[in-house]
Every structure is written in C-alpha cells, then in structure tokens.
Scaffold this active site. Structure first.
Site, short mmCIF file in Angstrom:
data_model
loop_
_atom_site.label_atom_id
_atom_site.label_comp_id
_atom_site.label_asym_id
_atom_site.label_seq_id
_atom_site.Cartn_x
_atom_site.Cartn_y
_atom_site.Cartn_z
N LYS A 154 0.83 -1.21 0.00
CA LYS A 154 0.00 0.00 0.00
C LYS A 154 0.87 1.26 0.00
CE LYS A 154 -2.82 0.86 3.68
NZ LYS A 154 -2.60 2.23 4.21
N SER A 155 1.86 1.31 0.89
CA SER A 155 2.71 2.51 0.98
C SER A 155 3.42 2.76 -0.35
CB SER A 155 3.78 2.31 2.06
OG SER A 155 3.20 2.25 3.33
N GLY A 165 -4.73 8.14 5.32
CA GLY A 165 -3.81 9.06 5.96
C GLY A 165 -2.60 9.34 5.08
N ARG A 220 -8.04 12.33 12.63
CA ARG A 220 -6.60 12.04 12.70
C ARG A 220 -5.77 13.32 12.69
NH1 ARG A 220 -5.19 7.02 9.06
NH2 ARG A 220 -3.34 7.15 10.40
N GLN A 225 4.98 9.24 7.20
CA GLN A 225 4.10 10.21 6.53
C GLN A 225 4.59 11.63 6.79
OE1 GLN A 225 0.12 9.17 7.78
NE2 GLN A 225 0.15 7.25 6.64
N ASP A 269 1.70 -1.31 12.00
CA ASP A 269 0.41 -1.69 11.41
C ASP A 269 0.04 -3.15 11.70
OD1 ASP A 269 0.17 0.84 10.38
OD2 ASP A 269 0.87 0.32 8.38
N LYS A 300 -4.31 5.91 14.72
CA LYS A 300 -4.44 5.21 13.44
C LYS A 300 -5.90 5.28 12.97
CE LYS A 300 -0.14 4.27 12.97
NZ LYS A 300 0.62 4.95 11.91
N ARG A 321 -6.34 2.06 18.01
CA ARG A 321 -6.16 0.61 17.94
C ARG A 321 -5.83 -0.04 19.27
NH1 ARG A 321 -3.28 0.16 11.98
NH2 ARG A 321 -5.22 0.33 10.79
N ARG A 352 -7.67 -3.06 9.27
CA ARG A 352 -6.80 -4.02 9.96
C ARG A 352 -7.48 -4.64 11.19
NH1 ARG A 352 -2.46 -3.30 6.73
NH2 ARG A 352 -1.79 -1.16 6.35
C1 S3P Z 1 2.50 4.81 6.16
C2 S3P Z 1 3.15 5.09 7.33
C3 S3P Z 1 2.69 4.66 8.65
C4 S3P Z 1 1.68 3.53 8.56
C5 S3P Z 1 0.64 3.79 7.51
C6 S3P Z 1 1.27 3.98 6.15
C7 S3P Z 1 3.06 5.33 4.90
O1 S3P Z 1 2.10 5.74 9.33
O2 S3P Z 1 1.06 3.31 9.81
O3 S3P Z 1 -0.27 2.69 7.43
O4 S3P Z 1 2.64 4.88 3.80
O5 S3P Z 1 3.93 6.19 4.94
P1 S3P Z 1 2.99 6.88 10.05
O6 S3P Z 1 3.93 7.40 9.06
O7 S3P Z 1 2.02 7.92 10.49
O8 S3P Z 1 3.65 6.22 11.20
#
Ligand code: S3P
Length: 429
Positions: free
Chosen positions: A22-23, A94, A122, A169, A315, A342, A346, A388
């Site tokens: 996903k990222s 997010g 958030r 992020q 996650d 999150k 969670r 999740r």
């Molecule tokens: C992600 C970073 C993580 C993760 C999220 C996806 C990303 O969050 O929990 O599901 O794609 O950069 P944080 O960067 O807020 O820790």
C-alpha cells in the site's frame, strides 16, 4: 454495512501472492504524477486507499489510467499539477492526506482536502505545522489539525525539522515539500520509520542524503518517469503469517513479500516467539528486497515488543495481539502510543474486540498486555471501519469455537480487497 461471518478451519495450506504494498503503491502514483514523462506501475494495489490517491491526482489535472494492478501516469513535472475545481477526497487514507499536503504546499494554487469520519479525527498538525513553517498557507478545523483542510501553496523555504514521532508520513510530506523549496530541507526522527520515500525518490532520479536518523534533500529537484514494480505488502502478508502459525495443520507460502528492514518487524517477532518459518528466493525489485515466506503451525512463546521495533511493525499490532493469545505466557507491547491515532484508536479497538472473543488482554497507556494461551470463542465484533481490525478479527475467527460475526467488514477493501478469497483458497476443504 456488511456483516461477515468467519468459522473455525481445519487447516490452511497452499501458496498465495499477497497484494501490492500500500505505501509503495501510493508513492508510485504520487511521484509519477510530479515526474516528467510516462510512469508505468506493475503490481499496484487496487485497494480503496490507493484508488483515492489516483482520484485526487486526476482532479489535479494528471492523466492516469488504471486497470487492476497496472497503472500509467502521464507526468508533466511539478508545474503540470493544476488548481483543482473540485474538493480532493482522500477517503480513509492518511498517507494520501499527509503526502499530498507536502506536494500541494509548494504549488501556487488553492485546494481543499476532505476525507471520511476516521480521517476527520486524525492529527494533521504534525504535517501542517512544519509545512506552514516552510511558508505554505494551510488552514482547517482546530487550527489546521483536522480535515477539511485548505491549502494555498507558494514559495517555500527549507527547514531542519525534528519530528517528535517516528512517522514516514511526516518525513515524506516535509521531504516532498523540500524538493521544491529554497535551500536544504532535513527531517530527523526519534527512530527509523519506513524508508520507501527515500528509496523511491532515488529511483526517480532525486538525490537524497541519509545520515542515521536524519534525511535531507536540496530544493529545486525534478523527478524523471520510471517503471515501478511494487512488492507484495508485508502488512497484508502478516495476517496469513499469523493465521498459519496459529491454525493447526497449516503450512502456507506467501510469495513475493516485501522484506524492507524498516517494515519487517513482524518477521523478527515471529522468529522470537518460536515460529517455524523459512524465507527463500530473496532478491531486489525496484530498490526493495522481496522473498517468499513459508510458515507452519508453531508452538509460540510470549515476548516483549517495544522501542525501535515498534515503527517496524506498527500496522501489524492488531494481528500480533491475536498471535499472542495463542502464545505461552505474557506478551507485552509498549512504546506504541501511535496506535491511538491510526484509522481507529487501535489500543481500544483491539482490546475491546478481542476481549469479546475471550482473550485475556488489557490496555495500557502505550500498548497492551496479552496473557496466553486462551481458547477463543465466537461472538459479534466490529471493524469500526478499520481494515486491519476487521482482518485481525477474521484471523481470530479461524481458531474460535463458534462463529465470529464481523460488522463493517467492507472496510477490509481499503488495503486487501481479495482477503476473504485468499482465506477460501488456503482453507482445508
Ligand atoms: C505509512 C506510514 C505509517 C503507517 C501507515 C502507512 C506510509 O504511518 O502506519 O499505514 O505509507 O507512509 P505513520 O507514518 O504515520 O507512522
């Protein structure tokens, strides 16, 4: 709202290829949108979150074609992004919200971001504050902390930002803004968060300097279109790694799983707990390590999970909690306050829903404590709209005496649309 019922299975056997990361899928599209030329993506995750990213960049004037796991993005560089005539809807994502804020911070136009009920809760100040310090005009509820957010980007200056949280992020948003800001931009974090942005920016031809927990970029850098191959998502694989370890008579192979060390904490945890697991066919794909993981039913021991390990498995904690109910002794998860912000809180949702199935689990200020081994029973639970949580409950259902009925199970399509098909494929008939 969909109610899904999961029953105990006799075993899980066979091989599956988990969906794309996903990222990495988000970043492939976003970076393709600001690059010069046509980017093609293979192994893209067609989950709702990544589709939100595509729809937002289309509204920013980028031509994008997506068919299943293949995406073509016609980038026209940073200046190719246009002022949107519609609101940018980030859905539940997010990553879309925060990384897009970093990109929009340097664009000389106005845009408005909105998302679902979960996104509205958030915290965004962790990104909007430093972006405002760089010179972007951003406003929103609670002084720019919550959506809806409005952005008027412009000429920004580099900053040296010390982040209070280990967040990819936050790091990514600031670095993306830094690429179009005056001078140097650097981000330091308390522990290393996932580094897909750093790796992929380099693949797109950007110079990224890394020094321990600090990453920096120089302003004025352009991206060049690429062909990106997305590895399997270790966070999706985690559900089946846990399932195979706790369901009797199981042996499952997960193919082409991303093994980036900033994401592979779940593998360390399974090894430490005593899981019988093997990794084969390790190789590099598009700057990211991948491999095939085979795991069988295992005798597990409770452990402590804390410190720098937390960002490497943040996650996976909902499903690790399920795993811990089937391990001998105590599992203590601490230093994980980030769980509270999150898709749901969670700590609360994991503890409340697993308790309903008979788990011996209690919440702490920064995590949870689980006493194993417990035999779980059936019951009615909810995902609370958190993909999740929904999947963790389904994995618990595979070992529960009695049916587990999961309300709002449609949320699972956010990151793993083929999740129930994969259970059906592996299940001993
Ligand atoms: C992600 C970073 C993580 C993760 C999220 C996806 C990303 O969050 O929990 O599901 O794609 O950069 P944080 O960067 O807020 O820790």
């Amino acid at each position: 709202m969909t109610l899904k019922t999961v029953k105990k299975v006799a075993g899980l056997n066979g091989a599956i290829k988990v969906p794309g990361d996903k990222s990495i899928s988000h970043r492939a599209v976003m970076f393709g949108a600001i690059a010069n030329g046509t980017t093609t993506v293979e192994g893209f995750l067609p989950g709702e979150d990544c589709l939100s990213t595509i729809s937002c960049f289309k509204k920013l004037g980028v031509h994008i074609e997506q068919a299943g796991e293949k995406v073509k993005i016609e980038g026209k560089g940073w200046d190719g992004l246009e002022e949107p005539s519609e609101i940018l809807d980030v859905g539940n994502s997010g990553t879309t919200t925060r990384l897009m804020l970093g990109i929009l911070a340097t664009r000389p136009f106005h845009s408005v971001l909105i998302g679902d009920d979960s996104i509205a809760k958030r915290p965004m100040a962790r990104v909007t504050d430093p972006l405002r310090e760089m010179g972007a005009e951003i406003d929103g509820r609670n002084e720019g902390n919550f959506t809806p957010l409005s952005v008027r980007g412009g000429s920004t200056k580099g900053i040296h930002f010390q982040s209070k949280v280990a967040s990819a992020q936050v790091k990514s948003a600031i670095l993306l803004a830094g690429l179009q800001s005056e001078g140097t931009t650097s981000v330091s974090e308390p522990a290393l968060s996932r580094d897909h942005t750093e790796r992929m920016l380099e693949a797109y031809g950007v110079t990224v300097k890394r020094d321990g927990l600090t990453v920096s970029v120089e302003g004025g850098q352009a991206l060049t279109a690429q062909h990106i191959v997305v590895p399997g998502d270790v966070s999706s694989a985690a559900f089946f790694l846990v399932a195979a370890a706790i369901v009797p008579n199981s042996r499952v192979t997960l193919e082409g799983v991303g093994l980036n060390p900033t994401r592979s904490g779940i593998i360390d945890v399974l090894e430490k707990m005593g899981a019988s697991m093997e990794i084969r066919n390790e190789k590099m794909v598009g700057g990211e390590p991948i491999g095939d993981i085979t795991i069988s039913t295992s005798e597990l021991q409770g452990i402590e999970i804390s410190g720098d390990l937390i960002p490497r498995l943040i996650d996976e904690i909902p499903v690790i909690a399920v795993l811990a109910t089937q391990a001998k002794g105590k599992t203590v998860i601490k230093d994980a306050e980030e769980l509270k912000v999150k898709e749901t809180n969670r700590i609360d949702t994991v503890v409340s829903e697993l308790s309903k199935l008979g788990a011996n689990i209690k919440a702490t200020e920064d995590g949870m404590i689980i006493e194993g081994m417990t035999s779980l029973h059936g019951g009615a639970v909810s995902s609370y709209g958190d993909h999740r949580i929904g999947m963790a409950m389904a994995i618990a259902g595979l070992i529960s005496e009695g049916e587990v009925a999961i309300e709002r199970s449609e949320a699972i399509a956010v990151s793993y649309p083929s999740f129930f098909e994969h259970i059906a494929k592996l299940e001993n008939k």
